[in-house]
Design a protein around this motif. Structure first.
Motif, PDB file in Angstrom:
ATOM      1  N   TYR A 185       0.888  -1.219  -0.053  1.00 51.65           N
ATOM      2  CA  TYR A 185      -0.095   0.056  -0.103  1.00 51.65           C
ATOM      3  C   TYR A 185       0.944   1.184   0.071  1.00 51.65           C
ATOM      4  O   TYR A 185       1.843   1.391   0.870  1.00 51.65           O
ATOM      5  N   GLN A 186       0.525   2.223  -0.990  1.00 50.32           N
ATOM      6  CA  GLN A 186       1.336   3.267  -1.167  1.00 50.32           C
ATOM      7  C   GLN A 186       0.398   4.595  -1.201  1.00 50.32           C
ATOM      8  O   GLN A 186      -0.639   4.294  -1.432  1.00 50.32           O
ATOM      9  N   VAL A 187       0.895   5.800  -0.883  1.00 51.38           N
ATOM     10  CA  VAL A 187      -0.014   6.913  -1.100  1.00 51.38           C
ATOM     11  C   VAL A 187       0.783   8.026  -1.622  1.00 51.38           C
ATOM     12  O   VAL A 187       1.783   8.442  -1.181  1.00 51.38           O
ATOM     13  N   ALA A 188       0.381   8.472  -3.067  1.00 53.46           N
ATOM     14  CA  ALA A 188       0.942   9.425  -3.647  1.00 53.46           C
ATOM     15  C   ALA A 188       0.754  10.863  -3.400  1.00 53.46           C
ATOM     16  O   ALA A 188      -0.570  11.120  -2.936  1.00 53.46           O
ATOM     17  N   ASP A 189       1.528  11.996  -3.375  1.00 54.16           N
ATOM     18  CA  ASP A 189       1.196  13.197  -3.002  1.00 54.16           C
ATOM     19  C   ASP A 189       0.147  13.565  -3.702  1.00 54.16           C
ATOM     20  O   ASP A 189      -0.849  14.343  -3.484  1.00 54.16           O
ATOM     21  N   LEU A 190       0.590  13.595  -5.264  1.00 51.20           N
ATOM     22  CA  LEU A 190      -0.433  14.332  -6.105  1.00 51.20           C
ATOM     23  C   LEU A 190      -0.512  13.413  -7.543  1.00 51.20           C
ATOM     24  O   LEU A 190       0.512  12.882  -7.986  1.00 51.20           O
ATOM     25  N   PHE A 191      -1.768  12.945  -7.929  1.00 52.31           N
ATOM     26  CA  PHE A 191      -1.955  12.233  -9.210  1.00 52.31           C
ATOM     27  C   PHE A 191      -2.908  13.220  -9.879  1.00 52.31           C
ATOM     28  O   PHE A 191      -3.833  13.838  -9.597  1.00 52.31           O
TER      29      PHE A 191
END
Length: 297
Positions: free
Chosen positions: A255-261
């Motif tokens: 599981y990852q979370v990108a700052d901005l897509f």
């Protein structure tokens, strides 16, 4: 309710035309089937549905008003803040439009006014008695079985109440038909896979650019629309969809979370233009995978 009444009428008429032995057999089968359905319903209530209650009950999460949505200003600030951490967003023209969203605010206000719910599950009945004083509470608001004062602490999407008769209807008519359609589709899919391996048929090429645009413009992902190029922009008629703190699963299933897509869509051709996630430029196929995962997750 009307379809059930019609079905019951036809069933009653059919039973009256049957011979006595056949009628006894049908009634016996019906009683045994309903008893079996009751047993399944009890098991389902115990192992799945829990202590669910109808929306009219004050303890149901849907009885209260929806919790406050995250403010547009907060989302906008989060997008602008996260964009600062990644160099490839420095030249993003559409980020400048996120600063000024007066038109979007006005449109959203109109939408929210139209989306306000009725205090009852029977809004026509409430509206008909709303002109009388007995149909209103001490604050002047329309009376109903739903709480129009208190707000729920959070959205709860797993509390839908199903009565026994609704369960019986679904168990008898919807469940078997759904299983048949699933089985039929699975068999056809397996057959197509075999034919493709043998070279007899070829799948149609996937237009990733068009599907990306469809997911963003015509599905729930449209809520992430924040900016659009000006009329005289050299980039064309481009709309940008920003996803701050975007969750995804990487190639190692972590599981990852990108700052901005961010995804750009050409509004004239309804096709994908480009996509960026943090410091990575994405192809249409990669963007589609992320968008689809975010849609169904």
């Amino acid at each position: 309710m009307l379809d059930r009444a019609i079905f019951a009428a036809f069933l009653t008429y059919g039973l009256t035309q049957c011979a006595v032995p056949m009628l006894v057999g049908i009634l016996t089968f019906g009683v045994l089937y309903i008893a079996y359905a009751v047993w399944v319903f009890k098991k389902w209530e115990k192992n799945f549905s829990g202590h669910r209650v109808t929306r009219r009950n004050k303890y149901c999460p849907s009885n209260r008003l929806l919790p406050d949505n995250k403010k547009l200003e907060d989302n906008k600030a989060r997008i602008l803040e996260n964009s600062k951490y990644h160099e490839q967003f420095d030249t993003c023209e559409l980020l400048n439009d996120v600063h000024n969203m007066e038109v979007t605010k006005k449109e959203n206000h109109v939408f929210r006014e139209r989306a306000k719910r009725s205090p009852s599950l029977r809004p026509t009945m409430v509206a008909s008695r709303g002109s009388s004083q007995s149909g209103r509470d001490i604050t002047g608001a329309l009376r109903g079985s739903l709480n129009m004062v208190d707000k729920a602490e959070e959205l709860d999407m797993d509390h839908i109440y199903v009565s026994f008769f609704d369960f019986l209807w679904a168990f008898t008519f919807i469940g078997p038909c759904s299983y048949f359609l699933w089985k039929k589709g699975t068999i056809i899919l397996r057959l197509r896979q075999v034919l493709e391996k043998k070279g007899i048929i070829k799948p149609e090429p996937c237009d990733y650019e068009a599907i990306c645009a469809t997911l963003l413009l015509e599905q729930t992902q449209a809520i992430h629309y924040y900016a659009r190029t000006s009329k005289d922009s050299p980039l064309g008629n481009i709309a940008c969809f920003f996803f701050a703190d975007f969750p995804y699963v990487d190639n190692n299933c972590n599981y990852q979370v990108a700052d901005l897509f961010a995804v750009d869509i050409d509004l004239d051709t309804k096709r994908f233009v480009k996509a960026k996630m943090d410091d990575i430029s994405l192809t249409a196929k990669e963007a589609l995978i992320l968008l689809w995962f975010n849609t169904i997750a």
